[in-house]
Design an enzyme around this catalytic site. Structure first.
Site: not given
Length: 760
Positions: A377, A462, A522
């Site tokens: 997609d 969808y 991080d």
């Protein structure tokens, strides 16, 4: 005399009614004055942080910036670019403009006050039809660009052939015209008798992807559906293989046709055999409107609603969000969709980036329109189809809505109103609680109220609902739910091996949903390690009974050293605790870390023996850990769909170099999803319940205790204090409640839809 008495009676009756009306109004005013007051934001406690203009580093391009880049590119005479939406494939077309993200090191230096602001730049994608290739240019600085650089080879290490481009509006216009003149016009009788096509009825089309079986192919099976609500579940049993490889539409041709399960080499062959009656004909009959989403019963009630009794506890300024102890910047990429940056909790950066990367589906079928279908997609544009969200349905009524602008396959930047929503939400269960029944009787708990950052993208049939959720415990969740229409095919012999029948002559085709997230954590800095934890039973002797043994759970810990070690494949047993950890420790001497907890019900990944697999090789891994590289920005690309056999981005190469991942800046790439075997309850729409997946980022020894113990939502009740408000605001809620001041309902979602009829 009688008339005078009647007039007097009427007069006194009027006086009486006026008197009664006055009394009733006084009563009503009194009742109304005792009702709960309108909510006021005056009692909202101040925000715990301040908005930071440095978040604009990650902000989507503004309308003005899009136009500046467009005008700059048009002025480059050597590029000879068009922005006409129906530009022919043989011409040069400015397809996409999007933000070009700064290098991470430069961004962190600026965010942390240790460096200059990085130059703001855009990426411009040009389809050079006249020369047969695709180029990506970095354009800057913004505002008022003065320079552009070809970065195609730097980003992809290969030249991008023109055949790798997505189908544009201009090419679609030519496809529809070709089908009308070269197919429909020659099959008028068949179309009328089999599908009811005529002056008032048409057929709609839906394409198979990839477009062929090898690099350079552009051969698309086009399936046809009834022109009615939910067309995707109204297949008619007619498909056409169109060869549109040539940039000159006059050289396009039909290579095969499928009608009622039988193949034909040419339109003429189908026409002749139909006329002679030598094919089994489909006989048209009206189809019930089972795809309509209009309520079958008139809505009679409004369901439960949430409102902010003391005003909103979050704030949105431009692309920066503050919520209790959280802060983050956000954006919406046309290609990959939703993303957040510089995610901080209590002022500490937890993640540099959390973003959607790809949504992929592999279909099974016996008919050609789906037998090879593998949708990627991001090659169509995940964020591209984020339309307006409906207040009170897609998001709570009182949510904050944000507009976005995009420039992809359009002549000018387009505004999508209310395409992002942000809201605080009671998740429906306590975040934690305990009732002490033995000794020290008391109750303590805290409501699980969290901030939700959401968009919904309607990509063809969808709809994907994307949520990033920020919890008061220091956890962040990235998840997706799928809804919308299933893809279907006409029921023929052998179809039931690939799904279930869901309507008359309609097969709901089996398919997978794989979703990829990028998680750049991080943890207390950039030098992190990847650890796994699990358990095993160990046979130990009891200290007080040395000759008696028992199987006892024991902690198993491991630190993985290289990228290949840390690429955890979907078909192998994976440790249940996966951590990005720092060498810094908490109060108890344990490494501060964040756990990656994946929720997935994905089907099997496409075998690696298949040529198309390299374009989706990220799905080999449940989780893969790599060293951060600016040139490994995404796990897929705009071009992977249409040149799936020679992908511009092959994620497996990120792992193949097998670099060290100890004490490095690490990125986690997470795969989730679900297997979908369509069933009758998918008609008319698939529901979100049970159809999704995600990843939860949970602190693990990161803090010295659960940070939610400091939440202002905490409740404590001890014996004798059941009605005290001191540690329990709920006890006084009945006296403090107010009624909300609601926003006016509006909807403009249809402003950004693709109108195919305008191109013909």
């Amino acid at each position: 005399m009688v008339e005078r008495r009647m007039n007097s009676l009427v007069k006194w009756m009027l006086i009486f009614f006026v008197f009664v009306s006055i009394i009733l109004n006084i009563i009503l005013i009194g009742i109304h004055s005792n009702r709960t007051p309108k909510c006021s934001a005056k009692s909202v406690p101040p925000l715990r942080g301040k908005h930071d203009e440095r978040s604009l580093l990650f902000a989507d391009l503004t309308r003005e910036e899009y136009l500046q880049v467009q005008q700059y590119m048009l002025k480059q005479q050597s590029l000879d670019i068009s922005t006409n939406q129906i530009t022919k494939p043989s011409q040069n077309f400015l397809f996409l403009i999007d933000l070009s993200l700064p290098k991470k090191a430069d961004a962190l230096a600026y965010l942390d006050g240790n460096g200059a602001k990085p130059m703001r730049q855009a990426t411009a994608v040009v389809f050079h039809g006249a020369k047969g290739y695709v180029k990506e240019y970095v354009v800057g600085p913004l505002p008022n660009p003065t320079d552009h650089t070809d970065v195609t080879k730097e980003r992809y290490k290969i030249d991008l052939p023109i055949s790798a481009r997505p189908v544009t509006v201009g090419e679609y216009a030519l496809i529809f015209k070709f089908l009308e003149t070269k197919v429909f016009s020659k099959l008028e009788k068949l179309l009328k008798e089999s599908f009811g096509v005529g002056l008032e009825k048409n057929l709609n089309s839906f394409e198979q992807m990839p477009r062929g079986v090898r690099s350079g192919d552009r051969k698309t099976w086009v399936s046809f559906f009834r022109d009615m609500s939910g067309m995707y579940i109204h297949p008619v049993g007619f498909e056409v293989l169109l060869n549109h490889e040539s940039l000159n539409a006059s050289q396009w041709r039909v290579e095969r046709l499928l009608y009622n399960g039988k193949y034909f080499d040419t339109v003429e062959e189908l026409q002749q055999k139909y006329e002679k009656g030598s094919v089994k004909k489909i006989v048209y009959k009206e189809s019930p409107d089972y795809g309509s989403l209009k309520p079958r019963n008139k809505p009679l009630q409004i369901g439960p609603q949430q409102f902010y009794a003391e005003g909103k506890r979050y704030s949105v300024s431009k692309n920066h969000v503050l919520y209790l102890d959280w802060s983050f910047a956000f954006g919406l990429s046309s290609l990959t969709g939703m993303r957040v940056f510089d995610v901080r909790f209590k002022g500490e950066r937890i993640a540099y980036e959390l973003s959607v990367q790809e949504a992929m589906s592999v279909y099974g079928s016996v008919t050609p329109g789906m037998i090879l279908t593998k949708f990627l997609d991001s090659s169509i544009g995940i964020g591209r189809f984020a339309h307006e969200l409906v207040r009170g349905v897609d998001c709570p009524y009182e949510a904050t809505f944000v507009d976005t602008y995009r420039y992809i396959d359009v002549p000018a930047p387009h505004r999508f109103r209310n395409s992002i929503c942000i809201f605080e939400h009671n998740m429906g269960q306590p975040l934690r609680r305990h009732f002490s029944d033995f000794f020290h009787n008391n109750y303590g708990g805290v409501v699980n109220s969290a901030l939700v950052f959401r968009t919904i993208t309607a990509i063809g049939n969808y709809d994907y609902m994307w949520d990033f959720i920020f919890y008061q415990s220091g956890s962040v969740e990235a998840k997706v739910h799928a809804t919308g229409y299933i893809s279907s095919s006409y029921l023929v012999e052998g179809s039931l091996k690939h799904g279930h029948q869901v309507a008359e002559n309609v097969l709901g085709n089996i398919h997978t949903h794989f979703i990829h997230f990028k998680v750049d954590l991080d943890v207390f800095g950039l030098k992190n390690v990847f650890q796994t934890k699990d358990m095993e039973y160990v046979n130990v002797s009891l200290p007080w009974m040395p000759h008696h043994y028992a199987m006892v759970p024991q902690l198993v810990e491991k630190q993985l050293k290289t990228e290949q070690e840390a690429a955890l494949r979907y078909d192998t047993k994976t440790p249940r605790y996966l951590h990005i950890a720092s060498n810094a420790t908490n109060r108890w001497g344990h490494q501060r870390s964040y756990r990656l907890q994946v929720f997935s019900f994905a089907g099997d990944h496409l075998p690696e023996s298949q040529a198309e697999e390299r374009a989706m090789s990220w799905a080999r891994y449940k989780i893969a850990i790599t060293r951060h590289k600016d040139l490994e920005q995404t796990s897929s690309s705009l071009y992977n769909q249409n040149d799936i056999w020679t992908p511009a981005v092959d994620f497996s190469k990120y792992v193949e170099d097998n670099e060290n991942i100890e004490d490095e800046d690490l990125v986690a790439w997470v795969t989730t999803g679900f297997l979908h075997i369509p069933h009758s309850e998918d008609i008319p729409n698939t529901v979100t319940v049970g159809n999704g997946g995600g990843v939860l980022l949970r602190p693990h020894n990161y803090f010295d205790e659960d940070p939610s113990i400091h939440s202002a939502d905490g409740v404590y009740i001890g014996p004798g204090g059941e009605e005290s408000c001191e540690n329990n605001r709920m006890a006084c809620l009945a006296q403090e409640t107010c009624s909300p001041v609601l926003e006016h309902f509006s909807y403009h979602g249809f402003e950004g839809v693709m109108k195919f009829e305008d191109w013909l």
